[in-house]
Design a protein around this motif. Structure first.
Motif, PDB file in Angstrom:
ATOM      1  N   ALA A   1     -16.791  22.919 -13.971  1.00  0.00           N
ATOM      2  CA  ALA A   1     -17.428  22.706 -12.878  1.00  0.00           C
ATOM      3  C   ALA A   1     -17.477  23.911 -12.137  1.00  0.00           C
ATOM      4  O   ALA A   1     -16.717  24.884 -12.294  1.00  0.00           O
ATOM      5  CB  ALA A   1     -16.797  21.677 -12.024  1.00  0.00           C
TER       6      ALA A   1
ATOM      7  N   TYR B   1     -20.195  20.294  -9.431  1.00  0.00           N
ATOM      8  CA  TYR B   1     -19.072  19.850  -8.703  1.00  0.00           C
ATOM      9  C   TYR B   1     -17.953  19.111  -9.173  1.00  0.00           C
ATOM     10  O   TYR B   1     -18.161  18.235  -9.987  1.00  0.00           O
ATOM     11  CB  TYR B   1     -19.918  19.138  -7.326  1.00  0.00           C
ATOM     12  N   THR B   2     -16.730  19.324  -8.708  1.00  0.00           N
ATOM     13  CA  THR B   2     -15.769  18.376  -8.984  1.00  0.00           C
ATOM     14  C   THR B   2     -14.837  18.257  -7.706  1.00  0.00           C
ATOM     15  O   THR B   2     -14.829  19.018  -6.920  1.00  0.00           O
ATOM     16  CB  THR B   2     -14.813  18.929 -10.274  1.00  0.00           C
ATOM     17  N   TYR B   3     -14.112  17.396  -7.585  1.00  0.00           N
ATOM     18  CA  TYR B   3     -13.003  17.044  -6.366  1.00  0.00           C
ATOM     19  C   TYR B   3     -11.968  16.303  -7.008  1.00  0.00           C
ATOM     20  O   TYR B   3     -12.217  15.568  -8.168  1.00  0.00           O
ATOM     21  CB  TYR B   3     -13.865  16.494  -5.279  1.00  0.00           C
TER      22      TYR B   3
ATOM     23  N   GLN C   1      -8.646  21.159 -10.380  1.00  0.00           N
ATOM     24  CA  GLN C   1      -8.558  22.643 -10.178  1.00  0.00           C
ATOM     25  C   GLN C   1      -8.660  22.974 -11.649  1.00  0.00           C
ATOM     26  O   GLN C   1      -9.190  24.096 -12.130  1.00  0.00           O
ATOM     27  CB  GLN C   1      -7.382  22.995  -9.603  1.00  0.00           C
TER      28      GLN C   1
ATOM     29  N   SER D   1     -14.095  12.904 -12.304  1.00  0.00           N
ATOM     30  CA  SER D   1     -13.375  13.223 -10.941  1.00  0.00           C
ATOM     31  C   SER D   1     -12.680  12.599 -10.306  1.00  0.00           C
ATOM     32  O   SER D   1     -12.018  12.644  -9.718  1.00  0.00           O
ATOM     33  CB  SER D   1     -14.607  14.111 -10.415  1.00  0.00           C
TER      34      SER D   1
ATOM     35  N   THR E   1     -15.895  25.952   0.147  1.00  0.00           N
ATOM     36  CA  THR E   1     -16.411  25.588  -1.261  1.00  0.00           C
ATOM     37  C   THR E   1     -16.189  27.039  -2.010  1.00  0.00           C
ATOM     38  O   THR E   1     -16.979  27.910  -2.017  1.00  0.00           O
ATOM     39  CB  THR E   1     -17.836  25.271  -1.252  1.00  0.00           C
TER      40      THR E   1
ATOM     41  N   ASP F   1      -9.987  21.531 -14.316  1.00  0.00           N
ATOM     42  CA  ASP F   1     -11.241  21.575 -14.966  1.00  0.00           C
ATOM     43  C   ASP F   1     -12.205  22.766 -14.371  1.00  0.00           C
ATOM     44  O   ASP F   1     -12.926  23.219 -15.272  1.00  0.00           O
ATOM     45  CB  ASP F   1     -11.847  20.258 -14.776  1.00  0.00           C
ATOM     46  N   TRP F   2     -12.131  22.978 -13.157  1.00  0.00           N
ATOM     47  CA  TRP F   2     -12.673  23.899 -12.697  1.00  0.00           C
ATOM     48  C   TRP F   2     -12.439  25.447 -12.993  1.00  0.00           C
ATOM     49  O   TRP F   2     -13.193  26.100 -13.522  1.00  0.00           O
ATOM     50  CB  TRP F   2     -12.387  23.828 -11.204  1.00  0.00           C
ATOM     51  N   THR F   3     -11.182  25.785 -13.156  1.00  0.00           N
ATOM     52  CA  THR F   3     -10.944  27.065 -13.701  1.00  0.00           C
ATOM     53  C   THR F   3     -11.221  27.157 -15.128  1.00  0.00           C
ATOM     54  O   THR F   3     -11.417  28.245 -15.767  1.00  0.00           O
ATOM     55  CB  THR F   3      -9.375  27.153 -13.568  1.00  0.00           C
TER      56      THR F   3
ATOM     57  N   ILE G   1     -15.655  23.542  -6.301  1.00  0.00           N
ATOM     58  CA  ILE G   1     -14.656  22.665  -5.557  1.00  0.00           C
ATOM     59  C   ILE G   1     -14.407  23.150  -4.072  1.00  0.00           C
ATOM     60  O   ILE G   1     -14.377  24.101  -3.906  1.00  0.00           O
ATOM     61  CB  ILE G   1     -13.373  22.997  -6.662  1.00  0.00           C
TER      62      ILE G   1
ATOM     63  N   TYR H   1     -15.483  29.066  -5.913  1.00  0.00           N
ATOM     64  CA  TYR H   1     -16.350  29.195  -7.181  1.00  0.00           C
ATOM     65  C   TYR H   1     -15.944  30.632  -7.952  1.00  0.00           C
ATOM     66  O   TYR H   1     -15.132  31.508  -7.130  1.00  0.00           O
ATOM     67  CB  TYR H   1     -17.878  29.150  -6.823  1.00  0.00           C
TER      68      TYR H   1
END
Length: 472
Positions: A301, A221-223, A293, A284, A185, A295-297, A304, A187
């Motif tokens: 979220a 969380y995202t995936y 990725q 997601s 995981t 969206d996360w960066t 990931i 972050y």
């Protein structure tokens, strides 16, 4: 990283846990009716010498088909440049993300490329190819003199476990796994410091943190819903931590009732709760790995599931001060493995086709890639370790790689590597992957995921067309 982490010792410890990876892919149905070795096809061969231990013929054509994913393909091109100079030829190079659709008909027709990086979502089934006699046994490469030291064999330059990962139920070695990956995981350490958050040790603590993250206007969380098996990087590691080696081995071995344990029930209930409480970024389920990725960066979220290649793959959108980090496997205090356990394995499998025109050249290209200069350049430019022992020594590590290395050091012997996804691609990525997608979308509950996953495992165990593997 030399003084910080002895990779050979770490992977020996990983093997002591009893879990070694063998990346693989979907069943190669296009080749099912075209099995066996074709011995009547002439091969390009040259004179064996100290500088040419595999007997590569000067000037002979060589074709390389390389997965162009998180690592790109420049690292292979760099080795090809050295090959071209030495053997006075020009490697025909193809970089792609769709190996399977392009290469299935070529294998079926008896005209595959010589060497391939068999990775990605659309890769070939290494196990099926090996069973059908389509791949070269790479033992001659492993027994050849290493590029850097003629007194040392190639096999003696590799981290422990690399060779075993390319074996499929026998002594023959059909894949050479080049990269060394830490899964988990991931972050932003900067985000966590700015918000005063601490990476949780248990899934219960994780749920409590998720509530705080959601309250801060960020999805916890995202995936990549297009490839839901990415979530399995965490799920099966968490099951291994909870149930221990025997629990995850039972799943890998397709044993009856392997999915019906308390370890599995606890982990899958956690993911049901993630969905039920709205802790997953909306949309997601329709995202590719790149979209998730991004969206996360961009801060949409916090967490990931991914592998250490993400540092390079997400680099175009990752802020310079992102301070990438990966956490140990989360679970419960009652787990059979302690907090600090981590998932890691060698990956990026290279294969050489038996029906290729120049298999000796294919192996020689791999020998060049396994030189310390090529391996060091890979780590320096792509932020990932290789299977070459000690090649990273003296390098300044990036945040993600430093975090992964520190995690490995802290894990000591508690390094896990579930095999279901390596041995049974369709079961993991499609059948159970779709169940995971439905679970995280709120369409099914944990109990249904478990029942159907077990049924799919049982069906695979009974399917005589699927090659079977078992932990020793």
């Amino acid at each position: 990283m030399g003084s910080e982490l002895n990779r050979r010792d770490l992977v020996k410890r990983a093997m002591a846990v009893g879990l070694v990876a063998v990346p693989s892919a979907s069943f190669l149905t296009a080749c099912a009716s075209d099995s066996g070795d074709k011995t009547d096809k002439p091969k390009e061969t040259g004179t064996v010498s100290a500088k040419n231990p595999l007997g590569v013929k000067e000037g002979a054509p060589l074709e390389a088909f390389i997965f162009k994913g998180g690592f790109g393909d420049d690292y292979v091109k760099n080795a090809e440049t050295a090959y071209n100079t030495t053997y006075k030829t020009t490697v025909k190079h193809t970089g792609t993300q769709a190996l399977g659709p392009k290469l299935q008909p070529r294998f079926a027709g008896g005209s595959p490329p010589d060497v391939m990086d068999n990775s990605g979502a659309d890769n070939l089934d290494t196990a099926a190819l090996a069973k059908q006699g389509k791949l070269v046994d790479l033992t001659p490469l492993l027994e050849a003199a290493s590029f850097d030291d003629p007194a040392k064999k190639v096999r003696d330059t590799l981290i422990a476990g690399t060779i075993e990962q390319g074996q499929y139920g026998g002594k023959e070695v059909y894949a050479l796994n080049y990269a060394f990956t830490v899964y988990g995981t991931w972050y932003s350490n900067k985000l966590f410091k700015d918000k005063g958050w601490t990476y949780p040790q248990t899934l219960t603590e994780q749920l409590a943190l998720c509530e705080k993250i959601k309250a801060a206007g960020i999805a916890p969380y995202t995936y990549p819903g297009k490839y839901p098996y990415y979530v399995h990087f965490d799920i099966f590691a968490q099951i291994a931590k909870a149930g221990g080696v025997e629990g995850i081995n039972a799943i890998d071995n397709l044993e009856p009732k392997a999915f019906q344990t308390d370890a599995v029930k606890g982990v899958i209930a956690y993911y049901e709760e993630l969905a039920a409480k709205g802790y997953i970024l909306q949309g997601s389920e329709g995202k590719t790995h790149i979209q998730a990725q991004t969206d996360w960066t961009k801060g949409k979220a916090a967490f990931i599931p991914n592998g250490s290649w993400v540092e390079n793959e997400a680099a175009p959108t990752m802020p310079k001060d992102f301070d990438l980090a990966v956490g140990p496997i989360q679970g419960a205090a009652s787990d059979k493995l302690p907090y600090g356990a981590i998932r890691a394995a060698a990956g990026e499998p290279f294969i050489v086709a038996k029906d290729g025109k120049n298999p000796a050249g294919g192996m020689e290209l791999l020998r060049i890639m396994l030189s310390k200069a090529q391996a060091k350049a890979f780590t320096e430019s792509l932020k990932s370790l290789t299977a070459v022992a000690g090649a990273e020594e003296g390098l300044t590590l990036t945040p993600g790689l430093a975090s992964a290395s520190a995690g490995l050091k802290a894990a000591a012997a508690n390094v896990v590597n579930p095999r279901l996804g390596d041995w049974y691609k369709k079961l993991n990525e499609e059948t159970i992957g779709n169940l995971t997608l439905d679970l995280l979308s709120g369409k099914i509950k944990a109990a249904e995921w478990i029942t159907k996953a077990q049924a799919a495992s049982d069906a695979t165990a009974k399917d005589s067309s699927v090659p079977k593997f078992k932990h020793a």
